[in-house]
Write a protein that holds these residues in place. Structure first.
Motif, PDB file in Angstrom:
ATOM      1  N   GLU A   1       2.045   1.738  10.536  1.00 27.77           N
ATOM      2  CA  GLU A   1       3.250   2.330   9.967  1.00 27.77           C
ATOM      3  C   GLU A   1       3.730   1.579   8.731  1.00 27.77           C
ATOM      4  OE1 GLU A   1       4.673   5.181  10.931  1.00 27.77           O
ATOM      5  OE2 GLU A   1       2.986   5.374  12.317  1.00 27.77           O
ATOM      6  N   THR A   2       3.406   0.303   8.646  1.00 29.28           N
ATOM      7  CA  THR A   2       3.887  -0.503   7.513  1.00 29.28           C
ATOM      8  C   THR A   2       2.786  -0.814   6.497  1.00 29.28           C
ATOM      9  OG1 THR A   2       3.547  -2.487   8.889  1.00 29.28           O
ATOM     10  CG2 THR A   2       5.771  -1.558   8.807  1.00 29.28           C
ATOM     11  N   TRP A   3       1.602  -0.289   6.684  1.00 28.71           N
ATOM     12  CA  TRP A   3       0.522  -0.537   5.722  1.00 28.71           C
ATOM     13  C   TRP A   3       0.877  -0.087   4.311  1.00 28.71           C
ATOM     14  CZ3 TRP A   3      -4.571   1.080   8.714  1.00 28.71           C
ATOM     15  CH2 TRP A   3      -4.795   0.145   9.738  1.00 28.71           C
ATOM     16  N   PRO A   4       1.521   1.089   4.136  1.00 27.43           N
ATOM     17  CA  PRO A   4       1.835   1.518   2.767  1.00 27.43           C
ATOM     18  C   PRO A   4       2.735   0.544   2.011  1.00 27.43           C
ATOM     19  CG  PRO A   4       2.021   3.366   4.283  1.00 27.43           C
ATOM     20  CD  PRO A   4       1.859   2.136   5.129  1.00 27.43           C
ATOM     21  N   GLN A   5       3.490  -0.283   2.709  1.00 24.80           N
ATOM     22  CA  GLN A   5       4.403  -1.212   2.043  1.00 24.80           C
ATOM     23  C   GLN A   5       3.665  -2.339   1.309  1.00 24.80           C
ATOM     24  OE1 GLN A   5       7.805  -2.516   4.424  1.00 24.80           O
ATOM     25  NE2 GLN A   5       7.513  -0.776   5.823  1.00 24.80           N
ATOM     26  N   VAL A   6       2.404  -2.577   1.693  1.00 21.82           N
ATOM     27  CA  VAL A   6       1.639  -3.644   1.040  1.00 21.82           C
ATOM     28  C   VAL A   6       0.401  -3.113   0.315  1.00 21.82           C
ATOM     29  CG1 VAL A   6       2.403  -5.492   2.561  1.00 21.82           C
ATOM     30  CG2 VAL A   6       0.422  -4.114   3.198  1.00 21.82           C
ATOM     31  N   SER A   7       0.154  -1.814   0.435  1.00 27.50           N
ATOM     32  CA  SER A   7      -1.064  -1.267  -0.186  1.00 27.50           C
ATOM     33  C   SER A   7      -1.057  -1.423  -1.693  1.00 27.50           C
ATOM     34  CB  SER A   7      -1.223   0.209   0.189  1.00 27.50           C
ATOM     35  OG  SER A   7      -0.104   0.969  -0.264  1.00 27.50           O
ATOM     36  N   GLN A   8       0.145  -1.471  -2.314  1.00 26.48           N
ATOM     37  CA  GLN A   8       0.227  -1.620  -3.766  1.00 26.48           C
ATOM     38  C   GLN A   8      -0.360  -2.949  -4.226  1.00 26.48           C
ATOM     39  OE1 GLN A   8       1.217   0.831  -5.749  1.00 26.48           O
ATOM     40  NE2 GLN A   8       0.747  -0.383  -7.576  1.00 26.48           N
ATOM     41  N   SER A   9      -0.312  -3.955  -3.377  1.00 27.57           N
ATOM     42  CA  SER A   9      -0.849  -5.270  -3.748  1.00 27.57           C
ATOM     43  C   SER A   9      -2.358  -5.228  -3.952  1.00 27.57           C
ATOM     44  CB  SER A   9      -0.522  -6.298  -2.661  1.00 27.57           C
ATOM     45  OG  SER A   9       0.862  -6.436  -2.487  1.00 27.57           O
ATOM     46  N   PHE A  10      -3.012  -4.230  -3.367  1.00 27.10           N
ATOM     47  CA  PHE A  10      -4.463  -4.119  -3.465  1.00 27.10           C
ATOM     48  C   PHE A  10      -4.902  -3.195  -4.604  1.00 27.10           C
ATOM     49  CE2 PHE A  10      -3.469  -5.275   0.866  1.00 27.10           C
ATOM     50  CZ  PHE A  10      -4.417  -6.227   1.187  1.00 27.10           C
ATOM     51  N   LYS A  11      -3.933  -2.608  -5.317  1.00 29.88           N
ATOM     52  CA  LYS A  11      -4.259  -1.686  -6.400  1.00 29.88           C
ATOM     53  C   LYS A  11      -4.257  -2.414  -7.734  1.00 29.88           C
ATOM     54  CE  LYS A  11      -2.342   2.341  -4.001  1.00 29.88           C
ATOM     55  NZ  LYS A  11      -1.332   3.419  -4.041  1.00 29.88           N
ATOM     56  N   ILE A  13      -7.068  -0.192   4.350  1.00 28.39           N
ATOM     57  CA  ILE A  13      -5.719   0.344   4.533  1.00 28.39           C
ATOM     58  C   ILE A  13      -5.346   1.348   3.459  1.00 28.39           C
ATOM     59  CG2 ILE A  13      -4.996  -1.823   5.603  1.00 28.39           C
ATOM     60  CD1 ILE A  13      -3.361  -2.391   3.069  1.00 28.39           C
ATOM     61  N   SER A  14      -6.154   1.520   2.426  1.00 29.14           N
ATOM     62  CA  SER A  14      -5.825   2.412   1.320  1.00 29.14           C
ATOM     63  C   SER A  14      -5.696   3.856   1.797  1.00 29.14           C
ATOM     64  CB  SER A  14      -6.904   2.320   0.239  1.00 29.14           C
ATOM     65  OG  SER A  14      -6.630   3.221  -0.823  1.00 29.14           O
ATOM     66  N   GLY A  15      -4.553   4.474   1.487  1.00 26.51           N
ATOM     67  CA  GLY A  15      -4.328   5.872   1.843  1.00 26.51           C
ATOM     68  C   GLY A  15      -4.176   6.134   3.326  1.00 26.51           C
ATOM     69  N   ARG A  16      -3.912   5.107   4.089  1.00 28.32           N
ATOM     70  CA  ARG A  16      -3.809   5.266   5.542  1.00 28.32           C
ATOM     71  C   ARG A  16      -2.505   4.646   6.038  1.00 28.32           C
ATOM     72  NH1 ARG A  16      -9.480   3.326   8.026  1.00 28.32           N
ATOM     73  NH2 ARG A  16      -8.904   4.828   9.637  1.00 28.32           N
ATOM     74  N   GLY A  17      -2.089   5.086   7.197  1.00 28.46           N
ATOM     75  CA  GLY A  17      -0.868   4.549   7.779  1.00 28.46           C
ATOM     76  C   GLY A  17       0.367   5.238   7.234  1.00 28.46           C
ATOM     77  N   GLY A  18       1.523   4.936   7.801  1.00 25.39           N
ATOM     78  CA  GLY A  18       2.767   5.548   7.361  1.00 25.39           C
ATOM     79  C   GLY A  18       2.760   7.048   7.602  1.00 25.39           C
ATOM     80  N   ASP A  19       3.082   7.818   6.530  1.00 28.57           N
ATOM     81  CA  ASP A  19       3.131   9.283   6.630  1.00 28.57           C
ATOM     82  C   ASP A  19       1.793   9.932   6.304  1.00 28.57           C
ATOM     83  OD1 ASP A  19       5.838   9.105   7.246  1.00 28.57           O
ATOM     84  OD2 ASP A  19       6.422   9.167   5.123  1.00 28.57           O
ATOM     85  N   SER A  20       0.759   9.132   6.092  1.00 29.01           N
ATOM     86  CA  SER A  20      -0.541   9.692   5.752  1.00 29.01           C
ATOM     87  C   SER A  20      -1.104  10.509   6.918  1.00 29.01           C
ATOM     88  CB  SER A  20      -1.521   8.564   5.393  1.00 29.01           C
ATOM     89  OG  SER A  20      -2.829   9.081   5.208  1.00 29.01           O
ATOM     90  N   PRO A  21      -1.705  11.673   6.594  1.00 29.28           N
ATOM     91  CA  PRO A  21      -2.289  12.494   7.676  1.00 29.28           C
ATOM     92  C   PRO A  21      -3.598  11.930   8.224  1.00 29.28           C
ATOM     93  CG  PRO A  21      -2.713  13.496   5.540  1.00 29.28           C
ATOM     94  CD  PRO A  21      -1.806  12.325   5.290  1.00 29.28           C
ATOM     95  N   VAL A  22      -4.136  10.914   7.558  1.00 29.98           N
ATOM     96  CA  VAL A  22      -5.395  10.332   8.007  1.00 29.98           C
ATOM     97  C   VAL A  22      -5.164   9.584   9.321  1.00 29.98           C
ATOM     98  CG1 VAL A  22      -7.285   8.762   7.439  1.00 29.98           C
ATOM     99  CG2 VAL A  22      -6.183  10.098   5.619  1.00 29.98           C
TER     100      VAL A  22
END
Length: 278
Positions: free
Chosen positions: A129-139, A195-204
């Motif tokens: 659920e919190t993966w999207p909060q840190v995914s920007q660090s990997f972009k 974690i890219s594109g996954r977690g949170g509100d992602s349908p994946v």
């Protein structure tokens, strides 16, 4: 006058001691979900300090104690006094100048990045659920004048400084440092992809095995960092950097949060150069 005589006595005693090796922190082993495995290789122990280093250290400590109006014992635990003594040991060492210069330049960015891994990345990776909060660090980001040199957060603040220090290191340490840097780079890239594109509100859909894989990659990357820090510290006259460690981490999370807020405010005003005009 009494303080001066005390300093002289301390110096005389220091001149009579034999070279010694500073004790290393005991290696941390895996315990349940907590990992950090430091390299137990005896070749990675600190090189002995010479008598000159002992005298220089004691002289600096005694001088600082006189200037600050405190005892040498009190000066030894003062962070500013300790930093001054450490810098003096680095500058007076026989290590390559480029190596010392690179380490002194990047030690603070490295340590604050270790704080990020410890205080922010680790807890937010525990739940999808919190993966999207840190995914920007990997972009990867484009370079921005006065703010960013481009690449991902980990490229700018960990991988690139590790590479620069490794390239400037003495021959006996350069290859091990570079190998560990490349290993960490590969692990952090794999973690970002997971974690890219996954977690949170992602349908994946995120399965339990996916969460376990993310945890495993994080543990492997921080373990590699711990080995890199141990190798680096073994080449220096004094160990300063503290790698991420879920079982024992002496750094302050509240102070790190204050520092991060100040840094973001500076970046929002255009970076250090433009921020001076505000």
């Amino acid at each position: 006058m009494r303080r001066i005589l005390s300093a002289v006595v301390v110096l005389v005693l220091a001149a009579s001691v034999e070279p010694f090796t500073p004790p290393l922190a005991p290696p941390v082993t895996t315990q349940g979900d907590h990992i950090i495995e430091l390299n137990n290789d005896p070749s990675l122990s600190h090189p002995p300090l010479s008598r000159r280093d002992v005298i220089t250290n004691t002289l600096a400590l005694s001088t600082l104690s006189l200037m600050l109006g405190m005892s040498p014992a009190a000066a030894a635990v003062d962070p500013y006094a300790t930093a001054s003594i450490n810098d003096n040991l680095f500058q007076s060492s026989d290590l390559p100048r480029d190596y010392i210069r690179s380490y002194l330049q990047y030690r603070l960015p490295l340590q604050t990045s270790f704080d990020y891994l410890q205080f922010r990345l680790r807890p937010l990776l525990e739940s999808p659920e919190t993966w999207p909060q840190v995914s920007q660090s990997f972009k990867s980001e484009s370079a921005r004048a006065g703010q960013s040199s481009g690449g991902t957060y980990f490229d700018r603040n960990l991988v690139n400084p590790m590479r620069i220090i490794g390239l400037a290191a003495p021959p006996d340490f350069s290859d091990p440092l570079r190998d560990l840097e490349r290993q960490f780079d590969g692990q952090i890239v794999a973690l970002g992809k997971e974690i890219s594109g996954r977690g949170g509100d992602s349908p994946v859909e995120v399965k339990r095995a996916d969460v376990e894989k993310v945890q495993k990659l994080y543990k492997e990357s921080t373990s590699t960092l711990a080995k890199w820090v141990a190798t680096l510290s073994s080449s220096l006259p004094v160990a300063e950097l503290v790698p991420p460690n879920p079982t024992s981490y002496p750094r302050s999370e509240s102070k790190w949060n204050v520092q991060e807020k100040a840094k973001r405010a500076c970046q929002n005003r255009g970076g250090p150069t433009l921020a001076q005009g505000w």
